[in-house]
Enzyme design. Structure first.
Site, short mmCIF file in Angstrom:
data_model
loop_
_atom_site.label_atom_id
_atom_site.label_comp_id
_atom_site.label_asym_id
_atom_site.label_seq_id
_atom_site.Cartn_x
_atom_site.Cartn_y
_atom_site.Cartn_z
CB CYS A 2 1.85 -21.96 27.77
SG CYS A 2 2.87 -22.95 26.51
NE ARG A 27 -3.36 -19.44 28.58
CZ ARG A 27 -3.06 -17.99 28.68
NH1 ARG A 27 -3.92 -17.35 29.40
NH2 ARG A 27 -1.73 -17.54 28.10
CD1 TRP A 75 -1.00 -25.03 21.61
CD2 TRP A 75 0.65 -23.91 20.77
NE1 TRP A 75 -1.34 -24.63 20.24
CE2 TRP A 75 -0.25 -24.09 19.78
CE3 TRP A 75 1.85 -23.11 20.63
CZ2 TRP A 75 0.07 -23.39 18.59
CZ3 TRP A 75 2.10 -22.30 19.34
CH2 TRP A 75 1.13 -22.74 18.25
CG ASN A 101 2.87 -19.99 30.03
OD1 ASN A 101 3.09 -21.47 30.30
ND2 ASN A 101 1.84 -19.63 30.73
N GLY A 102 5.93 -18.82 27.12
CA GLY A 102 6.88 -17.80 26.33
C GLY A 102 7.90 -18.54 25.63
CD GLU A 500 -14.92 -13.83 13.06
OE1 GLU A 500 -13.56 -14.04 12.66
OE2 GLU A 500 -15.20 -14.41 14.14
CE LYS A 504 -14.67 -17.94 15.15
NZ LYS A 504 -14.36 -16.60 14.95
CD GLU A 507 -11.33 -19.94 14.76
OE1 GLU A 507 -10.21 -20.04 15.35
OE2 GLU A 507 -12.08 -19.08 14.90
CG HIS A 523 -11.58 -10.50 -10.08
ND1 HIS A 523 -11.55 -9.95 -11.47
CD2 HIS A 523 -12.67 -9.86 -9.48
CE1 HIS A 523 -12.37 -9.24 -11.63
NE2 HIS A 523 -12.85 -8.73 -10.51
CE LYS A 623 -10.70 -17.12 23.56
NZ LYS A 623 -11.50 -17.04 22.23
C1 F6R Z 1 -10.38 -17.08 16.08
C2 F6R Z 1 -9.61 -16.37 16.92
C3 F6R Z 1 -8.38 -15.86 16.66
C4 F6R Z 1 -8.03 -14.58 17.60
C5 F6R Z 1 -6.48 -14.08 17.36
C6 F6R Z 1 -6.35 -12.81 18.15
O1 F6R Z 1 -11.53 -17.50 16.60
O2 F6R Z 1 -10.04 -16.47 18.08
O3 F6R Z 1 -8.17 -15.60 15.33
O4 F6R Z 1 -9.03 -13.57 17.40
O5 F6R Z 1 -5.67 -15.15 18.06
O6 F6R Z 1 -6.49 -13.21 19.46
P1 F6R Z 1 -6.77 -11.81 20.43
O7 F6R Z 1 -8.12 -11.12 20.10
O8 F6R Z 1 -6.88 -12.35 21.73
O9 F6R Z 1 -5.62 -10.83 20.34
#
Ligand code: F6R
Length: 628
Positions: A2, A27, A75, A101-102, A500, A504, A507, A523, A623
């Site tokens: 949002c 975002r 969102w 937002n929220g 990680e 990537k 997502e 396992h 984001k």
């Molecule tokens: C993945 C990604 C998310 C953030 C997670 C935490 O690429 O960006 O998994 O890492 O939402 O976000 P932050 O770091 O902003 O607390």
């Protein structure tokens, strides 16, 4: 997650609102809307489910204008992404409009009461409750006073503030919100609790936004609102009122962001730009923090004395998603360099756990955005238990950075691609410097410290060299882009790198991917292996190299394609065992997850591109995740 923008001034607000919403697209959102007010008592809205371009198309067809207005990217949380559920929401019979937002947790009970009082709801959102609630207070107040616009100015907008405040007192949950009033078209009232809001100060105009990116290029004067603050914003005035402290002077700071930091700089996507920025962002994270003369690192903002830091007996690292993966890297590195026990916990779990942590526990909240709701809540809970909490964050002035006792800023610059890349590597490097700093207070010798500093100083150029794999990775991506499942496998420092890499890929390309410690694969996950399930091994030379090669053999024996991310020496040993090899420079083992992140980021990027996915704005993701 949002976004809010607002404008009061002398220009047509819609231009700024749309430009600001464009900047906030990163975002994550699924609908958008704007409202504009004119002095003739017209309050016009335009809303559209889907991408911002749809709203812009509607406005091109049926323009709206005004010198005061607010806009929103939504969102979906309460109700699907539809035109009706998009913000702004109207309060009363067209009296006012709200963007929010929220999450309002008690919206159901409030809605019942408002419906019983005759308010008609047109959406499934929690926000509409806020709009009608403010309207209900205004209708009570207005019936008693019938103020004109001129009288309202004389009274400093106090009657409106009273209504907004009365409504806020009834809300349980979080909000960053902005309200405009049809009959008072020269003011925006904004309020914050747990969801960020900033005000930009211009010349005869003010701007409002949920983060600083919409302000870049329009003003460099910024006010970060704190929780429980209400801002009363007109073209020429900004009043900040705190729930408990009354009116307070607005703390105007300088916004240190340049336009180039919030545009794509010639790259096709923000994600690709941010991947290629990493040699520089790593330098920025380290700048001024390495002290070769003392063979250690130092941090200006921890706000803890060396004595306090020496008495730390346990460290808890918490975060979500990619930041949680950086925490896992931190666990390996800090335990190795500083010999302090480290525990890593998902913030969303830590907030509801009751861990028996002793005195001498230091808690780090790791977060790119500094606004993640679960991380903020976990940090607050740890604070409440009396532990010292520090933040490792990329966003200056973010909620987590502000509430922490102290911390480390990443200085990686705005990360706009939804998939975190440069923030991850900066988090890893910040945690490595922390390990060095704490280690040098304990058992690390000056010689060992100096070697680690050399390794860190060489890192940006090694990351630049790793980026040379770009073309090779693109070709590998083409080869495997249609596979339905990937495994990512690594051990020791490269186990979090495997997690990680898998995150990537899933997502942004929507391919199922699992990250595992390489040995753990047998396992269970090995059952997934077939000729269409590639395994990406993160296997640079190091203490566990031979062990991981055995795991590679196990995959090969079952017909699974193998992609190896390794260094030159490793490539020579691996030979034909891997179907594809991506080479990265040789670095110290505790820095491997940073260098190996480069090919896995690029692999995810090119596979997603090949599959036609919206790389910077993947479906369903936001984001910064500001809801639980
Ligand atoms: C993945 C990604 C998310 C953030 C997670 C935490 O690429 O960006 O998994 O890492 O939402 O976000 P932050 O770091 O902003 O607390």
């Amino acid at each position: 997650m949002c976004g809010i923008v607002g404008y009061v001034g002398h220009r047509d607000c819609v231009d700024f609102l749309l430009q600001g919403l464009r900047r906030l697209e990163y975002r994550g959102y699924d609908s958008s809307g704007v409202v504009a007010l004119t002095h003739g008592g017209r309050m016009q809205t335009a809303k559209a489910a889907g991408r911002l371009d749809k709203l812009i198309g509607r406005l091109a067809h049926s323009p709206i204008h005004g010198t005061t207005g607010v806009g929103h990217t939504r969102w979906a949380t309460h109700g699907p992404a539809t035109d009706e559920n998009s913000h702004p929401h109207i309060g009363g019979d067209g009296l006012l409009a709200v963007v929010h937002n929220g999450v309002i947790e008690n919206f159901r009970s409030l809605k019942e009461r408002l419906e019983a009082a005759g308010y008609i709801f047109r959406s499934a959102t929690d926000t509409e409750v806020v709009a009608h609630l403010i309207a209900s207070y205004w209708e009570q107040e207005h019936a008693a006073t019938s103020l004109t616009a001129a009288e309202m100015v004389e009274q400093n907008y106090e009657p409106l503030v009273r209504c907004v405040r009365a409504a806020l007192q009834k809300l349980r949950g979080t909000y960053g919100l902005a309200v405009v009033f049809r009959d008072f078209p020269d003011v925006v009232i904004a309020a914050k609790l747990g969801s960020p809001l900033v005000v930009g100060v211009g010349d005869g105009e003010h701007f409002l936004a949920s983060d600083s990116s919409p302000l870049v290029g329009v003003t460099d004067k910024i006010v970060y609102l704190d929780d429980h603050e209400i801002a009363v914003i007109t073209a020429d005035t900004l009043r900040v009122l705190h729930r408990d402290l009354g009116e307070k002077p607005a703390d105007v700071r300088t916004l240190a962001l340049a336009a180039g930091e919030v545009d794509k700089g010639g790259y096709e996507h923000f994600m690709l730009k941010e991947i290629f920025e990493q040699p520089d962002t790593l330098c920025n994270t380290m700048r001024g923090r390495l002290k070769p003369d003392e063979a250690t690192a130092h941090f200006g903002g921890l706000n803890l004395s060396p004595k306090e830091l020496r008495s730390v007996r346990r460290i808890v690292l918490t975060g979500c998603g990619t930041s949680w993966h950086a925490a896992l890297v931190g666990e390996y590195v800090i335990e190795e360099l500083a010999r302090i026990p480290v525990e890593v916990e998902y913030a969303s779990e830590l907030r509801y756990r009751n861990p028996p942590l002793d005195d001498g526990t230091l808690v780090f909240a790791i977060t790119q955005s500094g606004e993640t709701a679960d991380t903020l809540a976990a940090m607050r809970e740890m604070k409440r238990m009396g532990h010292t909490t520090l933040a490792i964050s990329n966003v200056v002035g973010s909620s987590i950075a502000k509430e922490a006792h102290g911390g480390i800023y990443l200085h990686a610059g705005p990360e706009i691609g939804v998939a975190s890349t440069k923030a991850f590597t900066s988090q890893c490097v910040a945690l490595t410097m922390l390990g060095l700093y704490l280690g040098r207070m304990r058992h690390l010798s000056p010689v060992q410290g100096a070697r680690i500093i050399d390794d860190l100083q060489a890192l940006p150029e090694q990351v630049r060299a790793a980026l040379a794999c770009d073309e090779a990775v693109r070709q590998i991506a083409d080869k495997y882009a249609q596979c339905g499942t990937f495994l990512y496998l690594g051990r020791q420092f490269n186990f979090p790198a495997a997690l990680e890499g898998a995150l990537k890929l899933k997502e942004i390309s929507y391919i199922h991917a699992e990250g595992y410690p390489a040995a753990e694969m047998k396992h269970g996950p090995i059952a997934l292996v077939d000729e269409n399930t590639p395994s990406v091994f993160i296997v640079p030379q190091g203490a566990v190299f031979e062990k991981v090669i055995s795991n590679m053999e196990e995959i090969k024996a079952r017909g699974g394609p193998v992609i190896a991310v390794t260094c030159a020496e490793g490539a020579a040993t691996i030979g034909d065992l891997a179907d594809d090899v991506i080479e990265v420079p040789t670095v110290a083992d505790f820095l491997q997850p940073i260098v190996t992140a480069i090919p896995t980021q690029l692999l995810a990027y090119y596979i997603a591109l090949r599959r036609g996915c919206d790389v910077d704005k993947p479906r369903n993701l936001a984001k910064s995740v500001t809801v639980e």
